[in-house]
Design an enzyme around this catalytic site. Structure first.
Site, short mmCIF file in Angstrom:
data_model
loop_
_atom_site.label_atom_id
_atom_site.label_comp_id
_atom_site.label_asym_id
_atom_site.label_seq_id
_atom_site.Cartn_x
_atom_site.Cartn_y
_atom_site.Cartn_z
N LYS A 158 0.85 -1.20 0.00
CA LYS A 158 0.00 0.00 0.00
C LYS A 158 0.88 1.25 0.00
CE LYS A 158 -1.93 2.76 3.07
NZ LYS A 158 -1.96 4.02 2.29
N CYS A 192 13.53 11.34 6.33
CA CYS A 192 13.79 10.77 7.65
C CYS A 192 15.21 11.05 8.09
CB CYS A 192 13.51 9.27 7.62
SG CYS A 192 14.49 8.40 6.38
N GLU A 228 10.48 1.53 10.01
CA GLU A 228 11.44 2.60 9.69
C GLU A 228 10.70 3.91 9.94
OE1 GLU A 228 14.57 2.36 8.77
OE2 GLU A 228 14.62 0.19 8.56
N GLU A 247 10.36 16.07 14.88
CA GLU A 247 10.74 15.99 13.48
C GLU A 247 9.93 17.05 12.73
OE1 GLU A 247 9.30 12.50 11.39
OE2 GLU A 247 11.30 12.20 10.58
P1 NAD Z 1 2.47 8.33 7.79
O1 NAD Z 1 2.82 7.56 9.00
O2 NAD Z 1 1.45 9.38 7.90
O3 NAD Z 1 1.96 7.37 6.62
C1 NAD Z 1 2.74 6.29 6.14
C2 NAD Z 1 1.83 5.24 5.54
O4 NAD Z 1 1.02 4.68 6.58
C3 NAD Z 1 0.88 5.75 4.48
O5 NAD Z 1 0.79 4.78 3.47
C4 NAD Z 1 -0.43 5.85 5.24
O6 NAD Z 1 -1.57 5.74 4.42
C5 NAD Z 1 -0.33 4.66 6.17
N1 NAD Z 1 -1.19 4.71 7.34
C6 NAD Z 1 -1.72 5.79 7.95
N2 NAD Z 1 -2.46 5.41 9.02
C7 NAD Z 1 -2.37 4.06 9.10
C8 NAD Z 1 -2.91 3.08 9.98
N3 NAD Z 1 -3.67 3.41 11.01
N4 NAD Z 1 -2.62 1.78 9.78
C9 NAD Z 1 -1.81 1.42 8.73
N5 NAD Z 1 -1.29 2.30 7.85
C10 NAD Z 1 -1.56 3.61 8.03
O7 NAD Z 1 3.86 8.89 7.25
P2 NAD Z 1 4.09 9.90 6.07
O8 NAD Z 1 3.60 11.24 6.53
O9 NAD Z 1 3.58 9.32 4.80
O10 NAD Z 1 5.69 9.91 5.97
C11 NAD Z 1 6.49 10.72 6.73
C12 NAD Z 1 7.10 9.95 7.89
O11 NAD Z 1 7.83 8.83 7.40
C13 NAD Z 1 8.11 10.76 8.66
O12 NAD Z 1 7.92 10.59 10.04
C14 NAD Z 1 9.46 10.16 8.23
O13 NAD Z 1 10.49 10.32 9.14
C15 NAD Z 1 9.09 8.75 8.03
N6 NAD Z 1 10.09 8.12 7.16
C16 NAD Z 1 10.98 7.25 7.72
C17 NAD Z 1 11.96 6.66 6.92
C18 NAD Z 1 12.96 5.69 7.49
O14 NAD Z 1 13.54 4.95 6.72
N7 NAD Z 1 13.18 5.67 8.79
C19 NAD Z 1 11.99 6.94 5.56
C20 NAD Z 1 11.06 7.84 5.04
C21 NAD Z 1 10.10 8.39 5.86
#
Ligand code: NAD
Length: 505
Positions: A190, A299, A265, A399
């Site tokens: 997804k 990230c 991650e 962050e």
């Molecule tokens: P997010 O957590 O809002 O969403 C990530 C994914 O989770 C999306 O596909 C979203 O639809 C899904 N999601 C949302 N609610 C959910 C639920 N209840 N159950 C299951 N899935 C759900 O994150 P974002 O805003 O898309 O991305 C930014 C974040 O990602 C930042 O915190 C960043 O640091 C992190 N990030 C981490 C890494 C790493 O490798 N550590 C890399 C890139 C981004």
């Protein structure tokens, strides 16, 4: 006068019609009753319209992945076969960089040059995973006695749910999917609701490469219900998630009902520590790169620097001067280095952190407001440097996920380590010094999954990546990235019948 470097709209012709995204379930493209649009954060136009998945559609995708796994056609295929498939996908990605990169830029707002780099770099991840597929082996134990042979084998963990964020949609998917496939797993993917299209395009390439039915399934839509179902479904053996720490905690809770494996991650608040003996030109350049790359929506964003007091004023002035030269503007211009912010709500959140820091006594040395890019309707934020930041301020701890650098100072190495480690996160950290002892000492004491010395954000498929503390659990890429998708099974074999096991006849 702000005196920034801004590139106005290029006038590039946008696609005639929005990209139409559908689910891929059991190798069949499927629609939903409802759809959702994605508005380009830079150009303000609708760039894609995607099927909005339901719980029933998610279940159908999981069923397809389960059936494909249990059938054994993929999970028990020779590694050579799996490696050949992954290599074909890598070739197809390379042949489609332009098409994928354009959608990636229009949905994320990132510069087109960086989308091209992301997609072509991702092809290398597929190649690397292909090379690892054929190295899988366990252990043998031939020293347990004359009548016992022990063999430890590795097997694919099963059906894997892959949930990805919007900031590097194609890259992050490629940090997970080819490794899961190399291990022999089957998958349900997804993408973020904000950036679904490059994942759908990858689905097209998987089919072209000869995807066996049900081995990879894609469901588009929101966290609720699609992501939540993927995290809790009893027929899923593992969830691998990249995204925010808050959602990661929710996924762990949802997965706990079936005790499935969870790999996370998550976010970071990554420090770069700058000592007076560092090559300050290189350090300033790397700090500038670290904070503005992907508009800070990364990230690994180097969002706080810890600078020795003796050089703090001079070093900050260098970073401010370089920040004025970083090219902000139209993501479709080939020279742009920093594009748009992903949504208006996120833009407000970034600005909120800067205003709160200012109200708490910090100084905005550069930027600190939204940026107008001539000819574009989207959201942009100025390169921003905030000095006088203290650890009690939210901008120092949270962050921010924007082009906003926090500057803190230290006097001793001890103090620098304590400041760097005083975070709920532990994703990455950096040390700048020409003294190898300083670099090695700090590298070993910093609580982070990756420590860079005299560089920032250098990465290779071979080098495993992941976080300490609330930055996540589990590892991606490298050898350990493959291991995440494996179960370990012990075979203990009695050879011959030399003695009774327990009761003598
Ligand atoms: P997010 O957590 O809002 O969403 C990530 C994914 O989770 C999306 O596909 C979203 O639809 C899904 N999601 C949302 N609610 C959910 C639920 N209840 N159950 C299951 N899935 C759900 O994150 P974002 O805003 O898309 O991305 C930014 C974040 O990602 C930042 O915190 C960043 O640091 C992190 N990030 C981490 C890494 C790493 O490798 N550590 C890399 C890139 C981004």
């Amino acid at each position: 006068m702000l005196d920034l470097t801004i590139l106005a709209a290029t006038g590039t012709t946008l696609p005639d019609a929005p990209f139409q995204g559908r689910h891929l379930i059991g190798n069949v493209w499927t629609e939903s009753a409802a759809t959702f649009p994605r508005r380009s954060p830079s150009h303000g136009v609708t760039v894609s319209v995607s099927a909005q998945g339901t719980e029933a559609e998610t279940d159908a995708a999981i069923d397809a992945a389960r059936a494909a796994f249990d059938d054994g056609g993929w999970s028990r295929a020779p590694a050579k076969t799996r490696a050949a498939f992954l290599t074909r996908v890598a070739d197809l990605i390379e042949a489609n960089v332009e098409r994928i990169a354009l959608l990636e830029t229009l949905e994320t707002g990132k510069p087109i040059s960086q989308s091209r780099g992301e997609v072509s770099g991702a092809a290398d991840l597929w190649r690397y995973a292909a090379s690892l597929a054929r190295t899988l082996h366990g252990d043998s134990h031939n020293t347990l006695g004359a009548d016992i042979l022990g063999v430890v084998v590795k097997e694919p963990i099963g059906v894997v749910s892959i949930i990805t964020p919007w900031n590097f949609p194609f890259w992050i998917l490629s940090q997970k999917l080819p490794f899961a496939l190399a291990a022999g797993c089957t998958c349900v993917v997804k993408p973020s609701e904000m950036t679904p299209s490059s994942t759908v395009m990858l689905g097209e390439l998987l089919l072209e490469a000869g995807l066996p039915t049900g081995v990879v399934n894609i469901v588009l839509g929101y966290g609720q219900p699609v992501g939540a179902r993927m995290a809790s479904h009893p027929e899923v053996d593992m969830v691998t998630f990249t995204g925010s720490t808050a959602v990661g905690k929710g996924i762990t809770a949802a997965a706990s009902g079936t005790l499935k494996k969870v790999a996370l991650e998550l976010g970071g608040k990554n420090p770069q520590i700058i000592f007076p003996d560092a090559d300050l030109d290189q350090a300033a350049d790397a700090v500038t790169f670290g904070i503005y790359f992907n508009a800070g929506e990364c990230c690994n964003s180097g969002s706080r620097i810890l600078v020795h007091e003796d050089i703090a004023a001079n070093f900050t002035a260098r970073v401010v001067a370089l920040s004025r030269k970083v090219v902000f503007g139209d993501p479709l211009h080939p020279d742009t280095q920093v594009g748009a912010i992903v949504t208006p709500a996120h833009q407000d959140k970034i600005d909120g952190y800067v205003q709160a820091a200012q109200a708490a006594g910090a100084t905005v040395a550069l930027g600190g407001a939204p940026l107008q890019v001539p000819g574009l309707a989207g959201e942009f934020y100025q390169p921003t440097v905030v000095t006088g930041v203290t650890t009690d301020m939210a901008i120092a701890r949270d962050e921010v996920f924007g082009p906003v650098l926090s500057v803190l100072t230290f006097r001793t190495a001890e103090e620098a380590v304590a400041l760097a480690n005083a975070s709920d996160y532990g994703l990455s950290a950096g040390v700048w010094s020409e003294n190898v002892h300083t670099c090695l000492d700090l590298a070993r004491r910093l609580r982070a999954g990756t420590v860079w010395t005299n560089t920032w954000m250098d990465g290779f498929p071979e080098l495993t990546f992941g976080g300490f503390k609330q930055s996540g659990s589990g590892r991606e890429i490298g050898r350990y990235g493959l291991e995440e998708f494996l179960e370990i099974k012990t075979l203990c074999m009695r050879v011959g019948r030399t003695r009774a096991l327990w009761v003598r006849p």
